[in-house]
Design a protein around this motif. Structure first.
Motif, short mmCIF file in Angstrom:
data_model
loop_
_atom_site.label_atom_id
_atom_site.label_comp_id
_atom_site.label_asym_id
_atom_site.label_seq_id
_atom_site.Cartn_x
_atom_site.Cartn_y
_atom_site.Cartn_z
N PRO A 174 -34.35 19.33 -29.65
CA PRO A 174 -35.66 19.48 -29.00
C PRO A 174 -35.56 20.07 -27.60
CG PRO A 174 -35.44 17.32 -30.02
CD PRO A 174 -34.09 17.95 -30.09
N ALA A 175 -36.54 20.89 -27.27
CA ALA A 175 -36.59 21.48 -25.92
C ALA A 175 -36.76 20.39 -24.87
CB ALA A 175 -37.74 22.48 -25.84
N LEU A 176 -37.55 19.37 -25.20
CA LEU A 176 -37.77 18.24 -24.29
C LEU A 176 -37.46 16.95 -25.03
CD1 LEU A 176 -41.14 19.39 -22.65
CD2 LEU A 176 -38.87 19.43 -21.60
N PRO A 177 -36.18 16.61 -25.13
CA PRO A 177 -35.82 15.39 -25.86
C PRO A 177 -36.33 14.14 -25.15
CG PRO A 177 -33.91 16.29 -24.72
CD PRO A 177 -35.01 17.30 -24.58
N PRO A 178 -36.62 13.08 -25.90
CA PRO A 178 -37.19 11.86 -25.31
C PRO A 178 -36.18 11.07 -24.48
CG PRO A 178 -36.76 11.54 -27.63
CD PRO A 178 -36.49 12.98 -27.35
N ARG A 179 -36.65 9.97 -23.95
CA ARG A 179 -35.86 9.16 -23.02
C ARG A 179 -34.65 8.51 -23.67
NH1 ARG A 179 -38.26 3.97 -19.60
NH2 ARG A 179 -36.30 3.40 -18.54
N TYR A 180 -34.84 7.92 -24.85
CA TYR A 180 -33.76 7.17 -25.50
C TYR A 180 -33.25 7.90 -26.74
CZ TYR A 180 -35.16 3.27 -22.53
OH TYR A 180 -35.45 2.47 -21.45
N TRP A 181 -31.92 7.88 -26.88
CA TRP A 181 -31.29 8.43 -28.07
C TRP A 181 -30.51 7.30 -28.74
CZ3 TRP A 181 -28.56 13.41 -25.74
CH2 TRP A 181 -29.53 14.19 -25.10
N VAL A 182 -30.90 6.97 -29.95
CA VAL A 182 -30.23 5.92 -30.71
C VAL A 182 -29.20 6.62 -31.59
CG1 VAL A 182 -30.54 3.95 -32.24
CG2 VAL A 182 -32.39 4.62 -30.67
N VAL A 183 -27.93 6.40 -31.30
CA VAL A 183 -26.87 7.22 -31.89
C VAL A 183 -26.10 6.46 -32.95
CG1 VAL A 183 -24.86 8.66 -31.41
CG2 VAL A 183 -26.67 8.44 -29.69
N PHE A 184 -26.02 7.04 -34.13
CA PHE A 184 -25.28 6.48 -35.25
C PHE A 184 -24.12 7.42 -35.61
CE2 PHE A 184 -29.38 4.49 -35.59
CZ PHE A 184 -29.15 3.25 -36.18
N ILE A 185 -23.15 6.88 -36.33
CA ILE A 185 -22.06 7.66 -36.89
C ILE A 185 -22.19 7.63 -38.41
CG2 ILE A 185 -19.55 7.93 -37.09
CD1 ILE A 185 -20.52 8.40 -34.27
N LYS A 186 -22.06 8.81 -39.02
CA LYS A 186 -22.19 8.91 -40.47
C LYS A 186 -21.17 8.03 -41.17
CE LYS A 186 -22.08 12.26 -44.26
NZ LYS A 186 -21.90 13.69 -44.63
N GLU A 187 -21.61 7.35 -42.21
CA GLU A 187 -20.74 6.49 -43.01
C GLU A 187 -21.10 6.70 -44.47
OE1 GLU A 187 -20.30 1.81 -42.90
OE2 GLU A 187 -19.20 2.79 -41.30
N GLY A 188 -20.17 7.29 -45.22
CA GLY A 188 -20.51 7.65 -46.58
C GLY A 188 -21.52 8.78 -46.59
N GLY A 189 -22.11 9.03 -47.73
CA GLY A 189 -23.06 10.14 -47.82
C GLY A 189 -24.45 9.80 -47.36
N ASP A 190 -24.83 8.51 -47.44
CA ASP A 190 -26.23 8.17 -47.19
C ASP A 190 -26.39 6.94 -46.30
OD1 ASP A 190 -25.27 6.29 -48.92
OD2 ASP A 190 -26.88 6.49 -50.41
N GLN A 191 -25.41 6.70 -45.43
CA GLN A 191 -25.51 5.58 -44.52
C GLN A 191 -25.08 6.01 -43.12
OE1 GLN A 191 -23.42 2.10 -45.96
NE2 GLN A 191 -24.57 2.04 -47.89
#
Length: 270
Positions: free
Chosen positions: A62-79
């Motif tokens: 996004p050009a103007l990303p929001p305040r918080y980024w909730v960051v996950f790491i890929k686990e398997g194909g769909d988690q």
């Protein structure tokens, strides 16, 4: 009704409207992208740096990303497994290839880091608005791994760490150890290096005394009430068996106040 990500975000004080959800995958970025990739052995610092560096192509980020980024790491194909929540303080640099953001880790969802796993409905999508991800199902929340107590002479805690020690299950052995002793402790304001020397004796163990600091930041000490506890560092100078005469503990406290000059140039009033 199955648990979804949305209520967990709201419970952590994150408004989904003001948040972005990211799922990092272990990938090798093309050389021309100017971005570094991630792999299974990437360190916490490397993941943090990777998160703060994004593509200059606003179709990818996004050009103007929001305040918080909730960051996950890929686990398997769909988690995806929660890595951390960062706060975006704005873009600090940009070229034709990449943008760099000033981000900082937050305490939001800290107790769920590495434990929360959600289903990821769109495997080809790596980031989305949290309002969309809010409906993603919680697959599991793993038990927190116990953290071994390091010993009284190796204990150094920030205020955020102290709060975690006082509330999280993984620190249960730490609370037991701190409940078993009286002692002399040190609070250092890391902004200017000033010291506060305190004691726990009589009816209060180290755990009880430090619980007060974890709760309100100042533990009732007048000089500390005017300061921001986020810069405090807690450590132990000497521990005593509960049967130790109070006079011996008082003498040790007086000694450390003089040795650390905590009255004349520190945070002790007397």
């Amino acid at each position: 009704m199955p648990l979804t990500l949305g209520p967990l975000l709201i419970d952590a004080g994150i408004d989904p409207v003001q948040a972005l959800v990211i799922r990092h995958a272990f990938v090798t970025e093309p050389e021309e992208s100017g971005l570094t990739g991630l792999h299974a052995d990437s360190t916490h610092a490397e993941i943090f740096s990777y998160t703060g560096t994004q593509s200059a192509d606003t179709r990818r980020f996004p050009a103007l990303p929001p305040r918080y980024w909730v960051v996950f790491i890929k686990e398997g194909g769909d988690q995806a497994r929660l890595w951390s929540v960062v706060e975006n303080h704005g873009e600090v640099s940009r070229d034709d290839i990449r943008r760099t953001f000033d981000i900082a880790e937050t305490e939001h969802m800290e107790d769920l880091r590495g434990r929360l796993v959600i289903g990821w409905k769109s495997p080809r999508t790596w980031r989305m608005n949290a309002t969309t991800a809010a409906s993603y199902p919680v697959v599991g929340i793993a038990d927190a791994e116990p953290i071994p107590f390091p010993g009284f002479d190796r204990l150094i805690l920030s205020h955020v760490q102290l709060q975690a020690v006082m509330r999280e299950h993984r620190y249960a052995s730490w609370r037991t150890a701190l409940s078993s002793v009286f002692g002399i402790y040190l609070i250092t304001d890391t902004r200017d290096g000033r010291h506060y020397v305190g004691k726990a004796d009589g009816e209060e163990s180290i755990r009880q005394r430090w619980h007060a600091y974890a709760t309100n930041g100042h533990g009732g000490n007048v000089e500390l009430k005017t300061l921001d506890p986020s810069s405090f560092r807690f450590s132990l100078l000497r521990v005593f068996d509960p049967s130790t005469p109070r006079a011996d503990i008082n003498a040790a406290e007086s000694h450390f106040k003089v040795a650390l000059d905590s009255v004349q140039r520190g945070l002790n009033r007397n």
